[in-house]
Design an enzyme around this catalytic site. Structure first.
Site, PDB file in Angstrom:
ATOM      1  N   LYS A  17       0.822  -1.273   0.140  1.00 49.49           N
ATOM      2  CA  LYS A  17       0.048   0.200  -0.095  1.00 49.49           C
ATOM      3  C   LYS A  17       0.867   1.333   0.018  1.00 49.49           C
ATOM      4  O   LYS A  17       1.804   1.505   0.916  1.00 49.49           O
ATOM      5  CB  LYS A  17      -0.841   0.027   1.276  1.00 49.49           C
ATOM      6  CG  LYS A  17      -1.910   0.747   1.159  1.00 49.49           C
ATOM      7  CD  LYS A  17      -3.001   0.238   0.090  1.00 49.49           C
ATOM      8  CE  LYS A  17      -4.531   0.915   0.482  1.00 49.49           C
ATOM      9  NZ  LYS A  17      -5.651   0.512  -0.348  1.00 49.49           N
ATOM     10  N   THR A  64      -4.195  -5.094   0.884  1.00 49.20           N
ATOM     11  CA  THR A  64      -3.671  -3.995   1.268  1.00 49.20           C
ATOM     12  C   THR A  64      -4.619  -2.845   2.006  1.00 49.20           C
ATOM     13  O   THR A  64      -4.016  -1.803   2.701  1.00 49.20           O
ATOM     14  CB  THR A  64      -3.562  -3.140   0.017  1.00 49.20           C
ATOM     15  OG1 THR A  64      -4.776  -2.825  -0.965  1.00 49.20           O
ATOM     16  CG2 THR A  64      -2.540  -3.845  -0.867  1.00 49.20           C
ATOM     17  N   HIS A 267      21.725  26.225 -12.177  1.00 48.60           N
ATOM     18  CA  HIS A 267      22.543  27.514 -12.818  1.00 48.60           C
ATOM     19  C   HIS A 267      21.756  28.734 -12.447  1.00 48.60           C
ATOM     20  O   HIS A 267      20.654  28.932 -12.716  1.00 48.60           O
ATOM     21  CB  HIS A 267      22.662  27.248 -14.181  1.00 48.60           C
ATOM     22  CG  HIS A 267      23.394  25.698 -14.709  1.00 48.60           C
ATOM     23  ND1 HIS A 267      24.557  25.575 -14.089  1.00 48.60           N
ATOM     24  CD2 HIS A 267      22.906  24.740 -15.349  1.00 48.60           C
ATOM     25  CE1 HIS A 267      25.045  24.292 -14.782  1.00 48.60           C
ATOM     26  NE2 HIS A 267      23.854  23.618 -15.264  1.00 48.60           N
TER      27      HIS A 267
END
Length: 309
Positions: A17, A64, A267
């Site tokens: 799960k 689950t 950057h």
């Protein structure tokens, strides 16, 4: 994950799960202040339930939905504050000990950074704000008792406006980047580190031990990146700074065996703008264009010789 031979084929399987969100508040702390955590829990179980795949027999499946409910039940049982690592170990112990079919539990948790606020210089007893970096952990526990604990940090954004350069790199006909000894260095650190403990009983029995180590690692990483407050520390490359940070973690914290760092080079490009009449903006180490795509991707793992990350 061990493969099983099924009808002349090789089958590897697991189930779990993901992203079970749970918050836990402790109100009866020794200093009277409330403590709150918010976790996103992912559970993966390796189990012997081949019959569900091959014979339409679900009798060996830990469903689950039960896993999700277990998260809340175990959070309720934690009457005293626990670290995210301790909670992951608690869940892993539950699944590997309660269910005969489960041979290994893998628990991943991400902690949302609710930070206590201060009002007029005084820390609030029950007020919090959301921070940025996130505390992570992965616990792998086998039914045999073999344990692996990894912790980490995500979204740790750091920047320094000087004391950084990059020069002397390979050049060919496609290279356009100039050498520099003066630039902004910015990155968003993803770090993970491995503990040496190979069983639950070998973990130090100290309250919030893992939380303390997490804070120690974060402090070492940031302090090493910036250098001393006044003079800082020059960085000749992201690679050099990454290595210095990882090495300092291992030197400073003996009970960490390996460190992995991912440090994208975000950057800040110098801005120069001109038209036919001349310069509109002339760069003098002051105006930049921040970018995060594309970015340089730098990562490395540093470990003690006997460690396995």
């Amino acid at each position: 994950m061990a493969a099983k031979q099924v009808e002349g084929l090789s089958l590897e399987q697991r189930q779990g799960k993901d992203r079970v969100r749970v918050a836990r508040v402790w109100r009866n702390t020794p200093d009277g202040r409330h403590v709150v955590v918010e976790w996103s829990v992912s559970i993966s179980l390796l189990s012997d339930c081949l019959a569900a795949y091959t014979r339409d027999d679900n009798s060996d499946i830990v469903i689950t939905d039960t896993m999700k409910n277990t998260v809340y039940a175990k959070a309720k049982e934690c009457v005293e504050q626990v670290s995210v690592e301790d909670f992951a170990i608690l869940l892993a112990k539950h699944f590997t000990s309660l269910y005969q079919q489960v041979t290994c539990a893998i628990i991943n948790i991400v902690e949302k950074p609710w930070e206590r606020v201060s009002v007029n210089g005084e820390q609030h007893e029950h007020g919090f704000k959301l921070g940025s970096e996130r505390h992570t952990t992965e616990v792998i526990l086998e039914k045999s008792g073999a344990l692996r604990v990894t912790s980490g940090i995500e979204r740790l954004a750091v920047l320094k406006t000087t004391k950084s350069g990059f020069e002397g790199f390979i050049r060919d006909k496609y290279t356009a980047l100039p050498d520099t000894q003066e630039r902004i260095l910015a990155t968003e650190i993803t770090a993970s580190w491995r503990y040496p403990y190979e069983s639950v009983i070998s973990i130090p029995q100290k309250p919030l031990y893992f939380t303390e180590r997490y804070l120690n690692v974060k402090k070492v990483l940031t302090n090493t990146f910036y250098g001393p407050p006044k003079e800082g520390k020059y960085s000749p490359s992201v690679q050099s700074t990454l290595y210095d940070m990882a090495k300092t973690v291992l030197k400073s914290i003996p009970d960490i065996t390996a460190v992995q760092l991912k440090m994208p080079n975000l950057h800040f490009l110098p801005v120069n703008i001109s038209n036919k009449d001349g310069p509109i903006v002339k760069f003098e180490d002051d105006v930049y264009l921040p970018t995060d795509e594309p970015h340089g991707s730098i990562q490395a793992t540093l470990s003690r010789l006997w460690s396995k990350m």
